[in-house]
Motif scaffolding. Sequence first.
Motif, PDB file in Angstrom:
ATOM      1  N   SER A   1      14.425  32.758  27.972  1.00  0.00           N
ATOM      2  CA  SER A   1      13.186  32.659  27.212  1.00  0.00           C
ATOM      3  C   SER A   1      12.043  33.129  28.094  1.00  0.00           C
ATOM      4  O   SER A   1      12.177  33.247  29.306  1.00  0.00           O
ATOM      5  CB  SER A   1      12.951  31.216  26.805  1.00  0.00           C
ATOM      6  OG  SER A   1      12.447  30.495  27.905  1.00  0.00           O
TER       7      SER A   1
ATOM      8  N   GLU B   1      11.310  30.796  30.924  1.00  0.00           N
ATOM      9  CA  GLU B   1      12.360  30.816  31.958  1.00  0.00           C
ATOM     10  C   GLU B   1      12.245  32.063  32.825  1.00  0.00           C
ATOM     11  O   GLU B   1      12.431  32.014  34.040  1.00  0.00           O
ATOM     12  CB  GLU B   1      13.738  30.771  31.277  1.00  0.00           C
ATOM     13  CG  GLU B   1      14.052  29.424  30.649  1.00  0.00           C
ATOM     14  CD  GLU B   1      15.249  29.463  29.710  1.00  0.00           C
ATOM     15  OE1 GLU B   1      15.870  28.427  29.515  1.00  0.00           O
ATOM     16  OE2 GLU B   1      15.559  30.547  29.166  1.00  0.00           O
TER      17      GLU B   1
ATOM     18  N   VAL C   1       4.423  21.071  30.622  1.00  0.00           N
ATOM     19  CA  VAL C   1       5.201  20.450  31.711  1.00  0.00           C
ATOM     20  C   VAL C   1       5.496  21.432  32.825  1.00  0.00           C
ATOM     21  O   VAL C   1       5.432  21.086  33.999  1.00  0.00           O
ATOM     22  CB  VAL C   1       6.596  19.928  31.266  1.00  0.00           C
ATOM     23  CG1 VAL C   1       6.640  18.443  31.269  1.00  0.00           C
ATOM     24  CG2 VAL C   1       7.083  20.577  30.021  1.00  0.00           C
TER      25      VAL C   1
ATOM     26  N   GLY D   1       7.479  23.603  21.997  1.00  0.00           N
ATOM     27  CA  GLY D   1       8.637  23.113  22.714  1.00  0.00           C
ATOM     28  C   GLY D   1       8.690  23.757  24.074  1.00  0.00           C
ATOM     29  O   GLY D   1       8.049  24.781  24.312  1.00  0.00           O
ATOM     30  N   PRO D   2       9.455  23.155  24.954  1.00  0.00           N
ATOM     31  CA  PRO D   2       9.537  23.691  26.315  1.00  0.00           C
ATOM     32  C   PRO D   2      10.099  25.097  26.323  1.00  0.00           C
ATOM     33  O   PRO D   2      10.649  25.565  25.338  1.00  0.00           O
ATOM     34  CB  PRO D   2      10.474  22.716  27.031  1.00  0.00           C
ATOM     35  CG  PRO D   2      11.062  21.839  25.995  1.00  0.00           C
ATOM     36  CD  PRO D   2      10.243  21.945  24.774  1.00  0.00           C
ATOM     37  N   ASN D   3       9.961  25.728  27.462  1.00  0.00           N
ATOM     38  CA  ASN D   3      10.463  27.078  27.567  1.00  0.00           C
ATOM     39  C   ASN D   3      11.972  27.085  27.410  1.00  0.00           C
ATOM     40  O   ASN D   3      12.666  26.243  27.941  1.00  0.00           O
ATOM     41  CB  ASN D   3      10.080  27.672  28.920  1.00  0.00           C
ATOM     42  CG  ASN D   3       8.582  27.700  29.080  1.00  0.00           C
ATOM     43  OD1 ASN D   3       8.028  26.936  29.852  1.00  0.00           O
ATOM     44  ND2 ASN D   3       7.940  28.537  28.307  1.00  0.00           N
ATOM     45  N   GLY D   4      12.418  28.034  26.640  1.00  0.00           N
ATOM     46  CA  GLY D   4      13.858  28.136  26.428  1.00  0.00           C
ATOM     47  C   GLY D   4      14.362  27.223  25.342  1.00  0.00           C
ATOM     48  O   GLY D   4      15.565  27.096  25.137  1.00  0.00           O
TER      49      GLY D   4
ATOM     50  N   HIS E   1       1.718  27.652  23.311  1.00  0.00           N
ATOM     51  CA  HIS E   1       1.765  26.642  24.361  1.00  0.00           C
ATOM     52  C   HIS E   1       0.408  26.006  24.616  1.00  0.00           C
ATOM     53  O   HIS E   1       0.307  24.993  25.285  1.00  0.00           O
ATOM     54  CB  HIS E   1       2.275  27.266  25.665  1.00  0.00           C
ATOM     55  CG  HIS E   1       3.751  27.522  25.649  1.00  0.00           C
ATOM     56  ND1 HIS E   1       4.667  26.543  25.411  1.00  0.00           N
ATOM     57  CD2 HIS E   1       4.469  28.650  25.849  1.00  0.00           C
ATOM     58  CE1 HIS E   1       5.882  27.040  25.468  1.00  0.00           C
ATOM     59  NE2 HIS E   1       5.789  28.339  25.721  1.00  0.00           N
TER      60      HIS E   1
ATOM     61  N   ARG F   1      15.876  22.248  23.391  1.00  0.00           N
ATOM     62  CA  ARG F   1      17.280  22.654  23.477  1.00  0.00           C
ATOM     63  C   ARG F   1      17.855  23.031  22.123  1.00  0.00           C
ATOM     64  O   ARG F   1      18.944  22.622  21.746  1.00  0.00           O
ATOM     65  CB  ARG F   1      18.124  21.537  24.074  1.00  0.00           C
ATOM     66  CG  ARG F   1      17.785  21.284  25.521  1.00  0.00           C
ATOM     67  CD  ARG F   1      18.536  20.087  26.026  1.00  0.00           C
ATOM     68  NE  ARG F   1      18.275  19.946  27.448  1.00  0.00           N
ATOM     69  CZ  ARG F   1      18.945  20.588  28.392  1.00  0.00           C
ATOM     70  NH1 ARG F   1      19.922  21.386  28.057  1.00  0.00           N
ATOM     71  NH2 ARG F   1      18.648  20.424  29.662  1.00  0.00           N
TER      72      ARG F   1
ATOM     73  N   ALA G   1       9.420  15.757  27.374  1.00  0.00           N
ATOM     74  CA  ALA G   1      10.045  17.078  27.435  1.00  0.00           C
ATOM     75  C   ALA G   1       9.034  18.204  27.470  1.00  0.00           C
ATOM     76  O   ALA G   1       9.324  19.291  27.971  1.00  0.00           O
ATOM     77  CB  ALA G   1      10.957  17.266  26.224  1.00  0.00           C
ATOM     78  N   TYR G   2       7.862  17.965  26.961  1.00  0.00           N
ATOM     79  CA  TYR G   2       6.973  19.099  26.796  1.00  0.00           C
ATOM     80  C   TYR G   2       5.609  18.945  27.432  1.00  0.00           C
ATOM     81  O   TYR G   2       5.156  19.764  28.218  1.00  0.00           O
ATOM     82  CB  TYR G   2       6.813  19.392  25.306  1.00  0.00           C
ATOM     83  CG  TYR G   2       5.972  20.595  25.018  1.00  0.00           C
ATOM     84  CD1 TYR G   2       6.421  21.860  25.421  1.00  0.00           C
ATOM     85  CD2 TYR G   2       4.751  20.498  24.374  1.00  0.00           C
ATOM     86  CE1 TYR G   2       5.662  22.983  25.182  1.00  0.00           C
ATOM     87  CE2 TYR G   2       3.987  21.626  24.125  1.00  0.00           C
ATOM     88  CZ  TYR G   2       4.450  22.869  24.525  1.00  0.00           C
ATOM     89  OH  TYR G   2       3.692  23.978  24.288  1.00  0.00           O
TER      90      TYR G   2
END
Lengths: 240, 323, 376, 295, 252
Positions: free
Chosen positions: A142, A145, A174, E40-43, E207, E224, E245-246
């Motif tokens: 992503s 990443e 984060v 959401g988080p990266n990936g 983001h 995920r 998580a974020y």
Amino acid sequence: MQAQNTASEPLLEVRDLEAWYGESHVLHGVSLDVREGETITILGRNGAGKTTTLRSIIGIVRKRKGVITLRGQDLLALPQHKVARAGLGYVPEERGIFASLSVDENLSLPPKIADGGMSIADIYRIFPNLEERRNSPGTKLSGGEQQMLAIARILRTGARVLLLDEPTEGLAPVIVQRIGELIRTLKTQGYTIVLVEQNFRFAAKLADRFFVMEDGRVVDTFATTELSARMGSLHEYLGV
Amino acid sequence: MTATTASTGPAGVSTSGETWGRVAAAGLVIALVIAPFGVYPVFLMKLMCFALFAAAFNLLIGYVGLLSFGHAAFFGTGAYISAHAAKVWHLDPLLCVVLGGIGGGALGVLIGYLAIKRKGIYFSMITLALSQMVFFIALQSPFTGGEDGIQGVPRGTLFGLIDLNRPLAMYSFVLVIFLFGMFALWRIVNSPFGQILKAIREHEPRAISLGYDVQRYKLIAFVISAGLAGVAGGVKSLVFQLASLTDITWQMSGEVVLITLLGGIGTMLGPVIGALIVVTLENYLAALDFPVTVLIGGIFVACVLLFRRGVVGEVEHAMRKRG
Amino acid sequence: ADGVKIGILNDQSGVYADYGGKWSVEAARMAIEDFGGSVLGQKVELMSADHQNKPDIGSNIARQWYDVDNVDMITELTTSSVALAVHELSKTKKKIDIVVGAATSRLTGDACQPYGFHWAFDTRALAVGTGGALTRAGGDSWFFLTADYAFGYQLEDDTSKLVKQEGGKVLGAVKHPLNNTDFSSFLLQAQASQAKVVGLANAGLDTTNSVKQAAEFGLMAGGQKLAGLLMTLAEVHGLGLKSSSGLVLTEGFYWDLDDRSREFSDRFFKRTQRMPNMIQAGTYSAVLSYLKAVKAADSKDPDKVAAKLKELPVDDAFGRNGKVLANGRMIHDMYLFEVKKPEESKKPWDYYKLLSTIPGDKAFFTAAESGCPATK
Amino acid sequence: MTTIFGVPTAALYGQLLIGLINGSFYALLSLGLAVIFGMLHVINFAHGALYMLGAFAAWLALTKFGVNYWAALALAPLAVAILGVIIERTTLRRLAGLDPLYGLLLTFGLSLVIEGMFRHWYGSSGQPYAPPPQLQGGVNLGFMFLPIYRGWVVVASVVVCFATWFVIERTRLGAYLRAATENPALVQAFGINVPLLVTATYAGGVALAGFAGVLAAPIYQVSPLMGSNLIIVVFAVVVVGGMGSIMGAIVTGYMLGVLEGLTKVYYPQASAIVIFVVMAIVLLVRPAGLFGRGE
Amino acid sequence: MTAPDTILQAQGLTKEFLGFLAVKDVNLSVKRGSIHALIGPNGAGKTTVFNLLTKFLTPSSGTIRFDGVDVTREQPAAVARRGLVRSFQISATFPHLTVLENIRVALQRRAGLATQFWRSDKVLRQLDARARELIADFKLDIYTDTPAVDLSYGRKRALEIATTLALDPTMLLLDEPMAGMGHEDIDRVVELIRKAAVGRTILMVEHNLSVVSNLCDTITVLQRGEIIAEGDYATVSENPRVREAYMGMEEA
Ligand SMILES: Nc1ncnc2c1ncn2[C@@H]1O[C@H](COP(=O)(O)OP(=O)(O)OP(=O)(O)O)[C@@H](O)[C@H]1O
Ligand SMILES: Nc1ncnc2c1ncn2[C@@H]1O[C@H](COP(=O)(O)OP(=O)(O)OP(=O)(O)O)[C@@H](O)[C@H]1O
Ligand SMILES: [Mg+2]
Ligand SMILES: [Mg+2]
């Protein structure tokens, strides 16, 4: 003759740098200096020339004039592949992850240029996401990443001067925090960091000094201590 | 580069450039009308065939960004079909040429359908390989006369009225088709469709996301280009009264690339100038004791290294720089 | 126009560049010199061009020569497709052409024309020489390696006819693509057929590659004979005796035939460092004969010259018992040769053993047989 | 006698083996192309000409200097590699960053020049070159007579192909190569000498062609035209294999060689086009090629 | 089954890459007229979900309905023609076309001026007015005739959004439209998106939480490949899983 690295003498110095893309003249005399162990941030609006400045330092932009020295060594005179070996690590704006290499291979690609870099194990400790995807092709990661990977791979090489072009772009909060911590750690370890950022709040917490660019020139410089006093003019420059 | 140059028209062609283009086009037409009185007409007709062929090819490379290395397949197919139509079916010459164009276009549908699945250099290799396959088929099928080709093709009588065996009549016939073809190409390039082609060339996924079915656009362009190449081949077979394997070899595909490159990729006049240079050179070199291919190859190398824009492209560039 | 202009149009850079090529130009030059350099008080001029084996380039050059340069006669014309194209053109332009290097018998058959001549050999003569004479000599079962295009078929057909006429059998044939590089697969099939003779109905590099690989796969060593249906001294020289020994072929000329051929060939060798084959010697003869005809006709007028060409006998370093038929075919003796083993070769260019001589009137079609509409 | 579709099995084995031999040349050449393409994004049209040069170098070395086959096997690729260095340094390098099509056109021009020169100097009917004494003769395998030299060709090419594969896919050098393919400026910014890498790759790729040329010299006539027909077939092989992978080039090379061999038995007229037909089918089903990774 | 006020509905959407499950059984419905954020988080799989919705990727399983039609098997260009249009995370413009031309390319299709190869391109001038309007909206006026390649990163993004808006899509998918933009630009683009959202539906990945919080009605959080939370900003930002998580510890 050995160059003396006293605190006052800049480690990386750029003076009257001009640069061109083909025929378009983009930098019109950029001057900045970074002392050993210092973190500076280059601020500026879109198109001000921040990226071009970094690219000129690392030698990707070849058409340039002026002075760029690292520890007194003239970088302009070096062939491109020798610039990094003088001690520079570069994290490009568009990340530059290699599609045909796995995460592992991407990570171990940049050759070691000095001792003291991190080990792969250390790096995976900082970026567990990467470890999970270590065998997948680089560009299948992503966006975020990929950004982590781009920073991570430079830490391995032992370069002590890092050029980071918008390292937080597109990252989840984060992760931005984690990168902030990472940069702080690097600072305590004595790394010298040139940070280009749009995320002013992020940069404000990290930098020792600020350079503000506009239209290919540095138009203002001040230290963090002067920050609150300067908010007014900054607002004018950046709209922060 | 020049970020805010004024006076750019809708297609990004500067108005002064447009005027120049008109002047050049008018000059070309006049030159072609008076030329046969001073220059060997067959030479001029050959020139026009190749110029049209190259211009058709240029539609793909110059405006869609696809380098076809197999365009001889269409040129040759057009030549064979026209020759056959004239010799065996005794059709009207114009109809023969039209059939040649349709044949080239039809083959273009087949080859294009396969080739446009890939881009860039893959596209080139696929067109090359497929055209080689067409070559082998032409070599073996009885219809083409194999090695000997279709010889002694009659030029016929246009509309049953004009005897094309008269050199000037034939010349006029070729000239009209040539001008028609060039005009059609010019129109296509400077049309709404042409604009979409450019966009596709620039950034294909983006064009898709804007709702364009890029495969269809590419295929249309491919077929038009193949069809016009077929027309050029058809005319050629009437001019030389011969359709042969030469028309369909990969060297011919290479030649049209050279012509276009030399004249200027992506320019309207480039293929004409390129054809002029190459056809002239070939004419004179055949009489010299110097290997022709070495010189042609050398020109190729020089073009790529020294003046990629081609003759016309360089001139345009120089003019733009000055004004 | 002043001057008599002769044009040599042939392949000077492609596969047949050795087969005729610039050596043919040299042979033509010798003919002009031998004739004295001028005729009817006009200087004889020689032009030459490379048609690159492409009929359109060839006919384009010929067209310009006729239209613009006032060339009187075009000769050599290696490669059948070009020869046919120029032949067609010469008819409409009413100019004389004398084909030397092309093989197809159609030139004096269905494609014959009043101003066109065919000089050194043709597919018929090759078939009679190699197919007929070899079968008679005991090579009575054949297998063909045929190039998959019209010329290959014609060679195969003509030859099989003669093989059958002489009581031989054709056990099979395999068609290979033109410009094939690897023949091993086909040679295995030829080997498996157990034919006594493997006929190569192909030309140029295809022939040389099949000969070379046949040696590699031990075809000749296994007792089979290899027959090149279109080969000349130039290809044998290129292959070397190691690869080509035992090969059987038909030519209309060999430098070491008699004193006249040796005398001419020695002079040729001095100029070119190589011995002439039948194309080069044939070109010499064609040019010489043309000049003789012009002189005899006392005019360059194509109709008159053509009539004289058909009237005068051909007797020079190349042509033995030569005469020209009404369809333009020059007939003369042909020879069946076998390539010597390396140890039999005594001197440079000593390559051929003469197996038999085929008299001209046996080797070629008669005007009536030829299928030429004008002479039926 | 057992037969398969009317062809005796014994003969079929023979043909399979021969297909494998031809496949060796396809594999070597398409491998070289793939390596060069991977790194320089250049479809090396001159590959056929350089293959021809390899053969000529061996022939010249033998006839002019008495250098034997074994020495030529090392020296000719070296000579071709040196020429490759010159070509890369003086011409290809100047095209870096331009559309890869220019590389195709440049090498196309170069191939015309090289072939034209050799044609001019040596004619096109070809020069003889004998296999080395150690490899002359043949063995009877029962189902066919196998010239020893042909057996050697298969062995040599398999070894060279897999050695190349190993270097590129399994070593660090290979990782540099692949990375530099995508973004040379950045790899350079990491401190790797990309220009040197590029030159070395091109030289290596063309050396493979030169090597194939030497291998071919005793089998085919050493002729200026020997490469120009082969190269287009090799292009098709490369398309079928998919440029993404080195292994793809190798495996497809052998595979199509065998397929072509079989066609020569069952339908010889089609043998010249069978590879192109396969290419068309593969394109329909898998546009990226059998081993390709897509675009 | 689709509620009339649901414009886009994905059910059981799953995507597997060679054994890696990037998106797992995602059920997403987007209300007509809303601005919906996917964070959401990266990936986490956000871009992948976008690719699936616009058919740039084929789902391993699951169905997608857009505007009452099942588009699961359609080609990407066809989906775009239905009015579901995306922007790219990494900027995508036509580099050698000018800004004006870039936007015109988007306008051409709807104006029915795309396949006409027999007409002069002068007819395209009728699109200029609308194009210039959009250019002005994005403050790109002085670059109207500049090739896109010469724009800075941030301006390219602005151009890209302008181009997308030119299509006048029913629904817009924006993948990180603010990435790489300066503050001033961000505020402006927020305004533009708000303006564009009138009468449209927008689904965006972003983001920048301040943007999300003041722009979006509904937020779906992906982690995920799975949805872990959904609701308005207040609800979502209180969710401990999301925080962990974020968002992290501090407010960004
Ligand atoms: N490859 C290029 N070719 C031509 N001009 C360029 C190129 N890249 C950047 N420019 C121009 O150079 C100037 C400076 O660009 P640069 O990328 O250095 O800006 P930046 O400060 O990094 O902006 P951003 O915040 O958008 O990344 C801009 O005007 C831009 O349009
Ligand atoms: N084509 C692919 N092949 C294999 N894995 C892929 C592919 N595309 C994406 N992935 C993986 O799927 C996961 C989701 O990727 P995606 O790009 O959707 O993340 P994202 O949520 O958009 O992240 P970001 O905010 O960083 O852009 C990532 O782990 C990525 O590595
Ligand atoms: Mg930047
Ligand atoms: Mg993403």
